[in-house]
Design an enzyme around this catalytic site. Structure first.
Site, PDB file in Angstrom:
ATOM      1  N   SER A 125     -12.345  -9.033  -4.699  1.00  0.00           N
ATOM      2  CA  SER A 125     -13.543  -8.233  -4.417  1.00  0.00           C
ATOM      3  C   SER A 125     -14.329  -7.973  -5.688  1.00  0.00           C
ATOM      4  O   SER A 125     -15.489  -7.575  -5.626  1.00  0.00           O
ATOM      5  CB  SER A 125     -13.145  -6.874  -3.829  1.00  0.00           C
ATOM      6  OG  SER A 125     -12.413  -7.041  -2.659  1.00  0.00           O
ATOM      7  N   HIS A 146     -14.988 -14.979  -0.604  1.00  0.00           N
ATOM      8  CA  HIS A 146     -14.856 -13.572  -0.241  1.00  0.00           C
ATOM      9  C   HIS A 146     -15.156 -13.353   1.235  1.00  0.00           C
ATOM     10  O   HIS A 146     -16.275 -13.575   1.694  1.00  0.00           O
ATOM     11  CB  HIS A 146     -15.811 -12.737  -1.117  1.00  0.00           C
ATOM     12  CG  HIS A 146     -15.721 -11.280  -0.853  1.00  0.00           C
ATOM     13  ND1 HIS A 146     -16.704 -10.574  -0.203  1.00  0.00           N
ATOM     14  CD2 HIS A 146     -14.732 -10.392  -1.135  1.00  0.00           C
ATOM     15  CE1 HIS A 146     -16.324  -9.310  -0.105  1.00  0.00           C
ATOM     16  NE2 HIS A 146     -15.143  -9.180  -0.658  1.00  0.00           N
ATOM     17  N   GLU A 158     -18.537 -15.495   1.425  1.00  0.00           N
ATOM     18  CA  GLU A 158     -19.338 -15.815   0.239  1.00  0.00           C
ATOM     19  C   GLU A 158     -18.510 -16.745  -0.645  1.00  0.00           C
ATOM     20  O   GLU A 158     -17.338 -16.458  -0.920  1.00  0.00           O
ATOM     21  CB  GLU A 158     -19.653 -14.541  -0.537  1.00  0.00           C
ATOM     22  CG  GLU A 158     -20.375 -13.493   0.288  1.00  0.00           C
ATOM     23  CD  GLU A 158     -20.459 -12.159  -0.446  1.00  0.00           C
ATOM     24  OE1 GLU A 158     -21.520 -11.857  -0.998  1.00  0.00           O
ATOM     25  OE2 GLU A 158     -19.457 -11.421  -0.485  1.00  0.00           O
ATOM     26  N   ASN A 202     -20.554  -6.944  -2.229  1.00  0.00           N
ATOM     27  CA  ASN A 202     -19.973  -5.832  -2.990  1.00  0.00           C
ATOM     28  C   ASN A 202     -20.868  -5.387  -4.135  1.00  0.00           C
ATOM     29  O   ASN A 202     -20.855  -4.228  -4.524  1.00  0.00           O
ATOM     30  CB  ASN A 202     -18.577  -6.190  -3.514  1.00  0.00           C
ATOM     31  CG  ASN A 202     -17.525  -5.964  -2.445  1.00  0.00           C
ATOM     32  OD1 ASN A 202     -17.771  -5.286  -1.463  1.00  0.00           O
ATOM     33  ND2 ASN A 202     -16.358  -6.538  -2.632  1.00  0.00           N
TER      34      ASN A 202
HETATM   35  P1  NAI Z   1      -3.131  -5.768   1.329  1.00  0.00           P
HETATM   36  O1  NAI Z   1      -2.554  -4.732   0.434  1.00  0.00           O
HETATM   37  O2  NAI Z   1      -3.223  -5.512   2.795  1.00  0.00           O
HETATM   38  O3  NAI Z   1      -2.316  -7.152   1.151  1.00  0.00           O
HETATM   39  C1  NAI Z   1      -1.999  -7.709  -0.064  1.00  0.00           C
HETATM   40  C2  NAI Z   1      -0.723  -8.502   0.107  1.00  0.00           C
HETATM   41  O4  NAI Z   1      -0.476  -9.261  -1.072  1.00  0.00           O
HETATM   42  C3  NAI Z   1       0.528  -7.610   0.307  1.00  0.00           C
HETATM   43  O5  NAI Z   1       1.164  -8.006   1.508  1.00  0.00           O
HETATM   44  C4  NAI Z   1       1.394  -7.896  -0.909  1.00  0.00           C
HETATM   45  O6  NAI Z   1       2.784  -7.871  -0.636  1.00  0.00           O
HETATM   46  C5  NAI Z   1       0.931  -9.305  -1.262  1.00  0.00           C
HETATM   47  N1  NAI Z   1       1.234  -9.694  -2.634  1.00  0.00           N
HETATM   48  C6  NAI Z   1       1.105  -8.963  -3.757  1.00  0.00           C
HETATM   49  N2  NAI Z   1       1.482  -9.703  -4.834  1.00  0.00           N
HETATM   50  C7  NAI Z   1       1.828 -10.927  -4.369  1.00  0.00           C
HETATM   51  C8  NAI Z   1       2.292 -12.125  -4.975  1.00  0.00           C
HETATM   52  N3  NAI Z   1       2.496 -12.184  -6.281  1.00  0.00           N
HETATM   53  N4  NAI Z   1       2.558 -13.189  -4.191  1.00  0.00           N
HETATM   54  C9  NAI Z   1       2.366 -13.111  -2.850  1.00  0.00           C
HETATM   55  N5  NAI Z   1       1.934 -12.008  -2.217  1.00  0.00           N
HETATM   56  C10 NAI Z   1       1.662 -10.932  -2.968  1.00  0.00           C
HETATM   57  O7  NAI Z   1      -4.560  -6.121   0.704  1.00  0.00           O
HETATM   58  P2  NAI Z   1      -5.856  -6.715   1.418  1.00  0.00           P
HETATM   59  O8  NAI Z   1      -6.719  -5.611   1.882  1.00  0.00           O
HETATM   60  O9  NAI Z   1      -5.431  -7.785   2.372  1.00  0.00           O
HETATM   61  O10 NAI Z   1      -6.637  -7.370   0.172  1.00  0.00           O
HETATM   62  C11 NAI Z   1      -6.234  -8.581  -0.383  1.00  0.00           C
HETATM   63  C12 NAI Z   1      -7.351  -9.095  -1.258  1.00  0.00           C
HETATM   64  O11 NAI Z   1      -8.546  -9.246  -0.494  1.00  0.00           O
HETATM   65  C13 NAI Z   1      -7.713  -8.193  -2.434  1.00  0.00           C
HETATM   66  O12 NAI Z   1      -8.058  -8.982  -3.516  1.00  0.00           O
HETATM   67  C14 NAI Z   1      -8.923  -7.432  -1.909  1.00  0.00           C
HETATM   68  O13 NAI Z   1      -9.752  -6.983  -2.957  1.00  0.00           O
HETATM   69  C15 NAI Z   1      -9.600  -8.521  -1.114  1.00  0.00           C
HETATM   70  N6  NAI Z   1     -10.505  -8.062  -0.071  1.00  0.00           N
HETATM   71  C16 NAI Z   1     -10.166  -6.991   0.721  1.00  0.00           C
HETATM   72  C17 NAI Z   1     -11.036  -6.557   1.710  1.00  0.00           C
HETATM   73  C18 NAI Z   1     -10.681  -5.384   2.563  1.00  0.00           C
HETATM   74  O14 NAI Z   1     -11.587  -4.845   3.221  1.00  0.00           O
HETATM   75  N7  NAI Z   1      -9.415  -4.971   2.637  1.00  0.00           N
HETATM   76  C19 NAI Z   1     -12.331  -7.233   1.938  1.00  0.00           C
HETATM   77  C20 NAI Z   1     -12.551  -8.397   1.096  1.00  0.00           C
HETATM   78  C21 NAI Z   1     -11.677  -8.759   0.124  1.00  0.00           C
END
Ligand code: NAI
Length: 396
Positions: A125, A146, A158, A202
């Site tokens: 993000s 994204h 994006e 963003n």
């Molecule tokens: P989340 O916290 O739901 O999921 C992240 C996952 O990554 C967790 O299951 C965690 O165990 C896993 N993880 C962490 N380190 C790891 C590794 N080394 N290897 C494999 N898995 C690993 O987070 P979310 O919300 O899904 O966000 C993920 C990404 O997407 C972030 O970069 C966030 O900024 C981006 N994003 C999030 C949005 C949102 O609205 N939640 C929208 C657009 C982008």
């Protein structure tokens, strides 16, 4: 040179809310998918969410008729060993925690262990793609892609380059983006030519939080209930939820972390205020933890729209977004404003600032100047393109 027709195996690293969404739309588009996370229970939960999502899609008639869900799920495998999981991956989506060092580690590991043509797409993000790719052995194959939450319903993606990314890798990313399914229609895959941390959406959505965080702190000092701040915003219908409810919905910690990154990258004015910092310290992270500004333990909070605080001006958020959009135009990130409004609508389900901005830019520039005067948040000073209305000629 990578050919789109050679892309068959997709890995999704991170089985959280974004990761399982991306995996679902890739499966629906016919790809073989490997879902990777750090623990067995997390990938299994991701798998269950995908199955649930596919059932909903089937009920809505969005899956090919006669194809059982078990057939689609048979194209999805899971792994908790990243190095072996990507051995045959043609394309890898990274959707792990928003921490630069962890994203870099994952990018390096993927690029070391995947075939030479593999493209790595980060769903970051905030971070620069250049920084994520910097120490990997194939920075030319690293892009940003994204998505928006929920991935299955928000059709926008994006797609952006880093400094070393080839045009070919960017092209493939844009094309894969177009092919991924979306329950609301065709996926809108946006090509961004020049690197811009925060992509387009963003970049527009974060600066208003400078203003909102300032309002949260004022409301706290005055003892104003949060629902009255939400009522201030909802009364004008410019944004889909009030700012407290929306912050809770997205995750208070997510907003906090993005602000911290923007503070480093753009300006100290992004530093999270007292209220946001206290909520994070207390573990009140919003919907996911059952409590944030509001109580979510019994579902979506019921906001009484009739009692308003009268301190939040929703027009300010549009004014700030218009200013940021004009800065994107000034910096050459995009060459016309239509794409910005289109991204806001398709990604964030809200109208972009340029439609009303054409009529209001003088008034809004004055509003921003007045706000900077009282708050000293200089980042929000209106730029020349906004003040002059010069953006109006840059539609495209
Ligand atoms: P989340 O916290 O739901 O999921 C992240 C996952 O990554 C967790 O299951 C965690 O165990 C896993 N993880 C962490 N380190 C790891 C590794 N080394 N290897 C494999 N898995 C690993 O987070 P979310 O919300 O899904 O966000 C993920 C990404 O997407 C972030 O970069 C966030 O900024 C981006 N994003 C999030 C949005 C949102 O609205 N939640 C929208 C657009 C982008």
């Amino acid at each position: 040179m990578v050919d789109i027709s050679n892309i068959k195996n997709i890995a999704v690293v991170g089985a959280g809310v974004m990761g399982y969404g991306i995996a679902q739309v890739a499966l629906m588009a016919g790809y073989d998918v490997t879902l990777v996370d750090v623990k067995e229970n997390i990938v299994n939960n991701g798998l269950a969410k995908i199955k649930e999502g596919l059932k909903k899609a089937q009920i809505k008639g969005k899956l090919e008729e006669g194809v059982p869900i078990s057939n689609i799920m048979s194209r999805c495998i899971t792994s908790i060993d990243l190095s072996s999981a990507v051995k045959e991956s043609d394309f890898v989506f990274e959707a792990i925690v928003e921490k630069l060092d962890v994203k870099k580690q994952v990018c390096n590991l993927v690029m070391e262990n995947s075939p030479p043509h593999c493209i790595f797409a980060s769903n970051t993000s905030t971070f620069r793609i250049t920084d994520i790719a910097k120490d990997s052995n194939k920075p030319e194959n690293v892009i940003g892609m994204h998505f928006f939450l929920p991935v299955v319903l928000q059709c926008c993606v994006e797609v952006m380059k880093g400094e070393k990314t080839t045009d070919n890798a960017l092209d493939i990313g844009v094309e894969i983006g177009k092919r991924l399914s979306c329950l609301k229609g065709k996926r809108f895959s946006v090509r961004i030519e020049k690197e811009s941390p925060g992509f387009i959406a963003n970049r527009l959505l974060m600066p208003p939080i400078i203003y909102l965080s300032w309002i949260f702190d004022i409301a706290f000092e005055k003892g104003i209930p949060w629902e009255q701040i939400d009522a201030d915003a909802e009364a004008r219908k410019l944004i889909p939820m009030g700012p407290c409810e929306l912050t809770d919905y997205l995750g208070v910690d997510t907003t906090y972390n993005v602000l911290k990154s923007y503070e480093k990258m753009f300006s100290p004015d992004f530093a999270p205020g007292k209220v946001l910092t206290d909520l994070v310290l207390k573990g009140y992270l919003g919907r996911k933890s059952g409590r944030g500004f509001h109580d979510w333990t019994t579902g979506k909070p019921k906001i009484n729209l009739n009692i308003k605080a009268g301190i939040l001006n929703p027009e300010m958020t549009m004014a700030i977004m218009l200013n940021e959009g004009c800065k994107l135009l000034e910096d050459g990130i995009v060459s016309g404003y239509k794409i910005i409004d289109d991204v806001m609508l398709a990604g964030a389900s809200m109208p972009g600032p340029f439609g009303p901005g054409k009529r209001n830019y003088e008034k809004w520039s004055k509003m921003l100047e007045d706000f900077v005067e009282i708050s000293d948040k200089k980042y929000l000073k209106p730029c020349n393109l906004m003040k002059s209305g010069g953006f109006i000629k840059m539609r495209r």
